[in-house]
Structure formats: C-alpha cells, structure tokens
Design an enzyme around this catalytic site. Structure first.
Site, PDB file in Angstrom:
ATOM      1  N   ARG A  18       0.802  -1.225   0.000  1.00  0.00           N
ATOM      2  CA  ARG A  18       0.000   0.000   0.000  1.00  0.00           C
ATOM      3  C   ARG A  18       0.841   1.284   0.000  1.00  0.00           C
ATOM      4  O   ARG A  18       0.336   2.368  -0.188  1.00  0.00           O
ATOM      5  CB  ARG A  18      -0.949  -0.022   1.223  1.00  0.00           C
ATOM      6  CG  ARG A  18      -2.041  -1.057   1.109  1.00  0.00           C
ATOM      7  CD  ARG A  18      -2.715  -1.344   2.450  1.00  0.00           C
ATOM      8  NE  ARG A  18      -1.950  -2.299   3.268  1.00  0.00           N
ATOM      9  CZ  ARG A  18      -2.335  -2.757   4.468  1.00  0.00           C
ATOM     10  NH1 ARG A  18      -3.463  -2.332   4.995  1.00  0.00           N
ATOM     11  NH2 ARG A  18      -1.596  -3.618   5.139  1.00  0.00           N
ATOM     12  N   GLY A 142      -7.035  -5.724  12.930  1.00  0.00           N
ATOM     13  CA  GLY A 142      -7.732  -6.899  13.451  1.00  0.00           C
ATOM     14  C   GLY A 142      -8.573  -6.472  14.649  1.00  0.00           C
ATOM     15  O   GLY A 142      -8.115  -5.685  15.479  1.00  0.00           O
ATOM     16  N   ARG A 335      29.351  24.422   2.811  1.00  0.00           N
ATOM     17  CA  ARG A 335      29.337  23.047   2.289  1.00  0.00           C
ATOM     18  C   ARG A 335      30.242  22.150   3.146  1.00  0.00           C
ATOM     19  O   ARG A 335      30.956  22.641   4.020  1.00  0.00           O
ATOM     20  CB  ARG A 335      29.759  23.077   0.823  1.00  0.00           C
ATOM     21  CG  ARG A 335      28.658  23.730  -0.059  1.00  0.00           C
ATOM     22  CD  ARG A 335      29.167  24.002  -1.455  1.00  0.00           C
ATOM     23  NE  ARG A 335      29.741  22.813  -2.025  1.00  0.00           N
ATOM     24  CZ  ARG A 335      30.676  22.825  -2.977  1.00  0.00           C
ATOM     25  NH1 ARG A 335      31.154  23.966  -3.455  1.00  0.00           N
ATOM     26  NH2 ARG A 335      31.147  21.688  -3.450  1.00  0.00           N
ATOM     27  N   TYR A 368      33.862  33.173  -2.589  1.00  0.00           N
ATOM     28  CA  TYR A 368      33.955  31.716  -2.559  1.00  0.00           C
ATOM     29  C   TYR A 368      35.292  31.323  -1.957  1.00  0.00           C
ATOM     30  O   TYR A 368      36.346  31.691  -2.479  1.00  0.00           O
ATOM     31  CB  TYR A 368      33.830  31.122  -3.978  1.00  0.00           C
ATOM     32  CG  TYR A 368      34.119  29.635  -3.967  1.00  0.00           C
ATOM     33  CD1 TYR A 368      33.330  28.781  -3.199  1.00  0.00           C
ATOM     34  CD2 TYR A 368      35.196  29.100  -4.675  1.00  0.00           C
ATOM     35  CE1 TYR A 368      33.608  27.427  -3.135  1.00  0.00           C
ATOM     36  CE2 TYR A 368      35.468  27.732  -4.617  1.00  0.00           C
ATOM     37  CZ  TYR A 368      34.674  26.903  -3.850  1.00  0.00           C
ATOM     38  OH  TYR A 368      34.946  25.564  -3.773  1.00  0.00           O
ATOM     39  N   ASN A 379      40.798  39.622   7.053  1.00  0.00           N
ATOM     40  CA  ASN A 379      39.631  40.215   6.406  1.00  0.00           C
ATOM     41  C   ASN A 379      39.633  39.810   4.945  1.00  0.00           C
ATOM     42  O   ASN A 379      40.599  40.088   4.224  1.00  0.00           O
ATOM     43  CB  ASN A 379      39.657  41.740   6.535  1.00  0.00           C
ATOM     44  CG  ASN A 379      38.382  42.334   5.968  1.00  0.00           C
ATOM     45  OD1 ASN A 379      37.331  42.276   6.603  1.00  0.00           O
ATOM     46  ND2 ASN A 379      38.472  42.845   4.749  1.00  0.00           N
ATOM     47  N   ASN A 388      40.154  27.141  -6.598  1.00  0.00           N
ATOM     48  CA  ASN A 388      40.722  25.895  -6.060  1.00  0.00           C
ATOM     49  C   ASN A 388      40.843  24.785  -7.090  1.00  0.00           C
ATOM     50  O   ASN A 388      41.657  23.900  -6.945  1.00  0.00           O
ATOM     51  CB  ASN A 388      39.902  25.415  -4.861  1.00  0.00           C
ATOM     52  CG  ASN A 388      38.454  25.194  -5.227  1.00  0.00           C
ATOM     53  OD1 ASN A 388      37.900  25.927  -6.047  1.00  0.00           O
ATOM     54  ND2 ASN A 388      37.836  24.191  -4.644  1.00  0.00           N
ATOM     55  N   TYR A 389      40.059  24.834  -8.148  1.00  0.00           N
ATOM     56  CA  TYR A 389      40.026  23.727  -9.104  1.00  0.00           C
ATOM     57  C   TYR A 389      40.696  24.142 -10.405  1.00  0.00           C
ATOM     58  O   TYR A 389      40.305  25.136 -11.024  1.00  0.00           O
ATOM     59  CB  TYR A 389      38.562  23.332  -9.345  1.00  0.00           C
ATOM     60  CG  TYR A 389      38.379  22.120 -10.212  1.00  0.00           C
ATOM     61  CD1 TYR A 389      39.054  20.932  -9.931  1.00  0.00           C
ATOM     62  CD2 TYR A 389      37.509  22.145 -11.295  1.00  0.00           C
ATOM     63  CE1 TYR A 389      38.875  19.810 -10.724  1.00  0.00           C
ATOM     64  CE2 TYR A 389      37.324  21.020 -12.088  1.00  0.00           C
ATOM     65  CZ  TYR A 389      38.013  19.852 -11.803  1.00  0.00           C
ATOM     66  OH  TYR A 389      37.840  18.739 -12.581  1.00  0.00           O
ATOM     67  N   SER A 407      39.124  43.675  -1.967  1.00  0.00           N
ATOM     68  CA  SER A 407      37.942  43.212  -2.695  1.00  0.00           C
ATOM     69  C   SER A 407      38.290  42.720  -4.096  1.00  0.00           C
ATOM     70  O   SER A 407      39.229  43.209  -4.722  1.00  0.00           O
ATOM     71  CB  SER A 407      36.939  44.356  -2.827  1.00  0.00           C
ATOM     72  OG  SER A 407      36.471  44.676  -1.550  1.00  0.00           O
TER      73      SER A 407
HETATM   74  C1  UD1 Z   1      -1.548  -6.888  11.222  1.00  0.00           C
HETATM   75  C2  UD1 Z   1      -2.446  -7.813  12.059  1.00  0.00           C
HETATM   76  C3  UD1 Z   1      -3.664  -7.028  12.503  1.00  0.00           C
HETATM   77  C4  UD1 Z   1      -3.248  -5.807  13.294  1.00  0.00           C
HETATM   78  C5  UD1 Z   1      -2.282  -4.942  12.469  1.00  0.00           C
HETATM   79  C6  UD1 Z   1      -1.738  -3.842  13.333  1.00  0.00           C
HETATM   80  C7  UD1 Z   1      -2.111 -10.075  11.149  1.00  0.00           C
HETATM   81  C8  UD1 Z   1      -2.706 -11.175  10.347  1.00  0.00           C
HETATM   82  N1  UD1 Z   1      -2.833  -8.961  11.255  1.00  0.00           N
HETATM   83  O1  UD1 Z   1      -2.280  -6.537  10.046  1.00  0.00           O
HETATM   84  O2  UD1 Z   1      -4.491  -7.854  13.311  1.00  0.00           O
HETATM   85  O3  UD1 Z   1      -4.377  -5.064  13.677  1.00  0.00           O
HETATM   86  O4  UD1 Z   1      -1.194  -5.742  12.000  1.00  0.00           O
HETATM   87  O5  UD1 Z   1      -0.998  -2.923  12.589  1.00  0.00           O
HETATM   88  O6  UD1 Z   1      -1.058 -10.262  11.695  1.00  0.00           O
HETATM   89  N2  UD1 Z   1       5.111  -9.486   7.596  1.00  0.00           N
HETATM   90  C9  UD1 Z   1       6.122 -10.416   7.438  1.00  0.00           C
HETATM   91  N3  UD1 Z   1       5.890 -11.534   6.698  1.00  0.00           N
HETATM   92  C10 UD1 Z   1       4.699 -11.800   6.122  1.00  0.00           C
HETATM   93  C11 UD1 Z   1       3.653 -10.842   6.293  1.00  0.00           C
HETATM   94  C12 UD1 Z   1       3.888  -9.708   7.031  1.00  0.00           C
HETATM   95  O7  UD1 Z   1       7.236 -10.219   7.947  1.00  0.00           O
HETATM   96  O8  UD1 Z   1       4.572 -12.863   5.486  1.00  0.00           O
HETATM   97  C13 UD1 Z   1       5.371  -8.264   8.374  1.00  0.00           C
HETATM   98  C14 UD1 Z   1       5.183  -6.989   7.598  1.00  0.00           C
HETATM   99  O9  UD1 Z   1       6.401  -6.596   6.988  1.00  0.00           O
HETATM  100  C15 UD1 Z   1       4.726  -5.998   8.660  1.00  0.00           C
HETATM  101  C16 UD1 Z   1       4.071  -6.862   9.715  1.00  0.00           C
HETATM  102  O10 UD1 Z   1       4.444  -8.194   9.451  1.00  0.00           O
HETATM  103  O11 UD1 Z   1       5.811  -5.316   9.237  1.00  0.00           O
HETATM  104  C17 UD1 Z   1       2.544  -6.736   9.688  1.00  0.00           C
HETATM  105  O12 UD1 Z   1       2.091  -7.054   8.394  1.00  0.00           O
HETATM  106  P1  UD1 Z   1       0.976  -6.196   7.692  1.00  0.00           P
HETATM  107  O13 UD1 Z   1       0.750  -6.753   6.334  1.00  0.00           O
HETATM  108  O14 UD1 Z   1       1.263  -4.756   7.804  1.00  0.00           O
HETATM  109  O15 UD1 Z   1      -0.263  -6.583   8.600  1.00  0.00           O
HETATM  110  P2  UD1 Z   1      -1.617  -5.788   8.770  1.00  0.00           P
HETATM  111  O16 UD1 Z   1      -2.502  -6.050   7.620  1.00  0.00           O
HETATM  112  O17 UD1 Z   1      -1.354  -4.376   9.113  1.00  0.00           O
HETATM  113 CA    CA Z   2       0.443  -3.103   9.272  1.00  0.00          CA
END
Ligand code: UD1
Ligand code: CA
Length: 466
Positions: A18, A142, A335, A368, A379, A388-389, A407
C-alpha cells in the site's frame, strides 16, 4: 519483571504494497530515522538488545540499513505473519525465554508503553498478552473479540470479519508477549483457511485461549503511538505526530520554537537550553546546537555542530562545524568540511567549502572560499574567489593571520599568503606573498587628461551630420 528473559522478534519481511514504493516499507523514515530503527531503538532503550528481525522483500537493502546488533532471519516467501514467526523458531536458542513479537511497521511505540505492557504480562502471569487500542476508525486493523466474561478470545482480521465484528472499535496493535512453548505449539497448528490465504499470527490468540487460557490484553494509554504505517498518508500522520513529540521534548528542556508548524527537527538532533528557533528552520541528521544560539529564520542545517551563542539566519549548513559567537548569514552556504572557529563572521552570498577559518576572521560578502586554511583576524574583501580547481585537481590556498585580502581578489593556488600581508583590491595572485608585504597584481591605471570633452564633441558632430 526480567527483561533479560525476553527475546524480541520484529516482523519486517513484507513489501508494504500500500506504500506504492520501490523502497521497502520499513526503510521509510519517521523524522529522519528508518521505521525499523525506530523500533530497534525503543527496544534497546528498555534493555532488549538483539532482536530477531524477519526479512524478506529486498532483504539485503533492509539489512544494510538496520542498526546493529540484530539477528536477521530470511522469510523467502511472505506467507503471512504467522509464517514469519515460524521461520524464527529454529533460531531461538534459549527455550526459557518469553517471546515479544512486534510488527515492523509501528515506529511510534514508546519505551514507557512497552515497559507497562511487559509488566502487565508478568504481573498477571499470562500465557499470552496482546497490546490493544481503542480507535474511532478501526478500518484495516484486526478486531478483538471478547468472550462473555470479557476475556480476550480471538482476533478477527478485517477481511474475515462479519459486519457486526467490523463495528468493534477495540483493535489489535501488532504486539504480543507469549510463552515460547505455547507459541511453538500454536504455530504448528496454524492454517491459512481465510480470505487472504495467509498464515495469520493473530490466530495463536484463539489457539492458546482454547487450550491453556490466561490470554489477556493491555490497552495502550495512547492509541496514536500504536498506529501501523501501511500507506503514505499514515506515514505523514506519524511524521507529524513524532515531530510534535520531538518539539515538545525540546520545549520542556528550554528551547524556544517560534512557529512549531513550519519547523522540522529530526529525531537525532540535539539542542541545548536557551536556543531560539525562528520559523522556516530544518535541522537534520546528527546536528548539535549548543546553548544561547539563535537559528533562523529560514535555515537548513544538516549533520553540523553549532557552538554556543552563534547566530545563523537564512543560510544552509552541511557537515560543518561552527565555533562560539559565529555570525552566519543571510544567504551563506557552508558546504561539507567548513570549520569556522570562534567569532568568525560569514556574510551574504558567501560559499565556503572544505576550509578552516580561524578566530575573528570575516568573509562578509560575495565570496567563494574552497579548500583553504585561513588564519586569525583575516579580512576577506567582497568578491574574493579562491580558484581551487584547475580542471584536474583541487589545490589549497593558505592565508595566514592578520592578512587583508582586498575586494575582488582572485587567488590561484597552490598558494601561501603569509602573515600581516595586504593584497590590493582586484589582484590576481598566482605566487606566494611574503610576510608584511603588499601584493598588487593588476594593470596600472592610466589617466588621459581632457579626453572626455573632445570625445563628446566628436560624437555630437557625428549626430548632426546625419
Ligand atoms: C496486522 C495484524 C492485525 C493488526 C495490524 C496492526 C495479522 C494477520 N494482522 O495486520 O491484526 O491489527 O497488523 O498494525 O497479523 N510481515 C512479514 N511476513 C509476512 C507478512 C507480514 O514479515 O509474510 C510483516 C510486515 O512486513 C509488517 C508486519 O508483518 O511489518 C505486519 O504485516 P501487515 O501486512 O502490515 O499486517 P496488517 O494487515 O497491518
Ligand atoms: Ca500493518
């Protein structure tokens, strides 16, 4: 509470679809710090030092930018948060440890909240505690489903929720603390029979609730700090929130910020008391501002050190160091490698690069100075240029104490202008100048007496002929 008995796991293998970005989600920054490192720092500030980090999408890049120490584990295919934790299990060497699991996309969680959460887990002798929050708009999270005794029973993901469950405003943050043995067993029993065909880590809640009980939730005192970053709007929101926290902390330690809304200060910046920040200021990277300084309006200062009582306005400073009582601006550009000692004055439209300017020296207008070492009490007149270059390499100009550079001088290095010398205005200096000397290197002035009236008469004559 025993922090040493906790092993943390940070989930950071996801792509972050996303975000619509080529950069992995956890490398996007909150006030200058990659999201993954925000969480790492918070953990380390409460004494949890070597988290396991689950990497997947562009893992080499994420590994490169993640601060040490950590143990990274590769999740080749991203089959869900439950699967992500499963790949960590063979790396858990001490079976007595409790497992703290954090989502890699929640940079705002504070040490205080994490500590209270951990304390809650131990004081309630839970098998599994989760961190929950109340929100007005639960979209994307969730939902927490409670049993008829108001205990936590399970978590239902938005995509699997019924229309009634979707209305629940108590949601899951992404943080768990759980007994290792039960986590292991719950993971072995996970399936992916859900709308997203993923192994949901959230399903361990229902498994442990059913089999062992003692599942509870700790409500975060401030829901903002539990927000997950899933898209760029949430990234902006989180940046704004964190900026407010950074500024508030500075205000409380004696820093005046005239207009908080158009001031941007990154997380690593250190500012001492009695500093005033005027509008339009960006303080970036590892910048330090000592006490008594005024900064702004309209400055960008990056990875630089500004010592006591200096005054910088309408200027850009990058990887440079200013001594005490320095005046810089308006419209100066320092710089990388500019070192200004005490009481130096740099004025309008002056560019300095890779140069040391010693005490009480002034470069006040339109100059510069590059690859130069300038002594004390020098001064440098308006329009002085160090060439320089030479088209092939950078050459060094040395100007010793008490020199006066007239100046519009052009200094062609390699060159040493010794102590107490005077360079006549408009000179092109190509050779070293000895101590106490005057150097003039310009064509001699010629004066032709009564030349102008004769010229004017001639011009008028030409006009009447036409
Ligand atoms: C998740 C939770 C949700 C919670 C929310 C909070 C689950 C199924 N859902 O949803 O209940 O409310 O976070 O922000 O866990 N990741 C991995 N490997 C994978 C999938 C994900 O490492 O296979 C990591 C992602 O990089 C991320 C984290 O897990 O940092 C959470 O994954 P994301 O897809 O953001 O979960 P949400 O849909 O936000
Ligand atoms: Ca998330």
């Amino acid at each position: 509470m025993d922090l040493l008995n906790i092993q943390a796991i940070i989930l950071a293998a996801g792509k972050g679809k996303r975000m619509l970005s080529d950069t992995p989600k956890v490398l996007h920054k909150i006030c200058g710090i990659p999201i993954i490192n925000c969480i790492k720092r918070t953990l380390s500030s409460i004494g949890i030092e070597v988290p396991i980090i689950v990497l997947g999408h562009k893992w080499e890049l994420v590994k490169e930018y993640t601060e040490e120490p950590n143990l990274s584990v590769l999740q080749k295919e991203q089959l869900g948060t439950g699967h992500a934790v499963k790949v960590c299990m063979p790396h858990l060497t001490d079976s007595s440890k409790d497992i703290l699991i954090l989502s890699g996309d929640m940079p705002l969680i504070t040490p205080e909240t994490l500590n209270s959460f951990i304390e809650f887990y131990y004081s309630t002798k839970a098998n599994l505690s989760i961190l929950s929050l109340d929100v007005n708009n639960p979209t994307g999270y969730g939902r927490i489903i409670r049993d008829n005794k108001m205990g936590v029973e399970r978590i239902v993901e938005e995509k699997d929720a019924t229309s009634i469950e979707k209305k629940i405003k108590e949601v899951f943050s992404g943080i768990y603390l759980v007994k290792q043995r039960m986590l292991q067993e719950a993971l072995e029993n996970l399936d992916n029979f859900n709308m997203q065909k993923e192994y949901y880590l959230t399903d361990i809640v229902h498994y442990i609730y059913n089999k062992y009980g003692k599942v509870n939730s700790f409500k975060a005192p401030n829901s903002k700090e539990c927000m997950g970053i899933n898209d760029r709007y949430q990234l902006s929101e989180a940046n704004l929130y964190q900026q407010e926290q950074i500024q508030k902390k500075l205000n409380m330690s004696g820093v005046t910020i005239i207009n908080p809304l158009n001031t941007y200060i990154e997380w690593n910046v250190k500012i001492e008391k009695d500093v005033t920040i005027y509008p339009g200021v960006n303080l970036l990277g590892d910048t330090v501002i000592e006490s008594g300084c005024t900064i702004g309006p309209n400055c960008t200062i990056q990875d630089s050190h500004i010592s006591k009582n200096s005054h910088v306005f309408h200027s850009c400073i990058n990887q440079s160091r200013l001594g005490e009582n320095v005046k810089c601006g308006p419209f100066a550009n320092l710089r990388p490698g500019s070192i200004l000692k005490n009481n130096v004055k740099i004025g309008n439209f002056v560019e300095i690069k890779n140069s040391e300017i010693n005490d009480t020296t002034s470069v006040s207008h339109l100059s510069y100075v590059g690859d130069a070492t300038v002594g004390k009490n020098v001064n440098i007149g308006a329009g002085t240029i160090t060439c320089n270059y030479d088209g092939f390499q950078k050459n060094r100009t040395i100007i010793q104490d008490d020199a006066f550079i007239g100046s519009n001088s052009t200094l062609i290095p390699p060159l040493t202008i010794e102590k107490n010398t005077l360079i006549a205005a408009g000179s092109v200096i190509t050779e070293n100048v000895k101590e106490n000397s005057l150097a003039i290197a310009r064509s001699k002035q010629e004066c032709k007496e009564n030349w102008v009236p004769a010229w004017k008469n001639k011009m008028k004559g030409n006009l009447t002929k036409k």
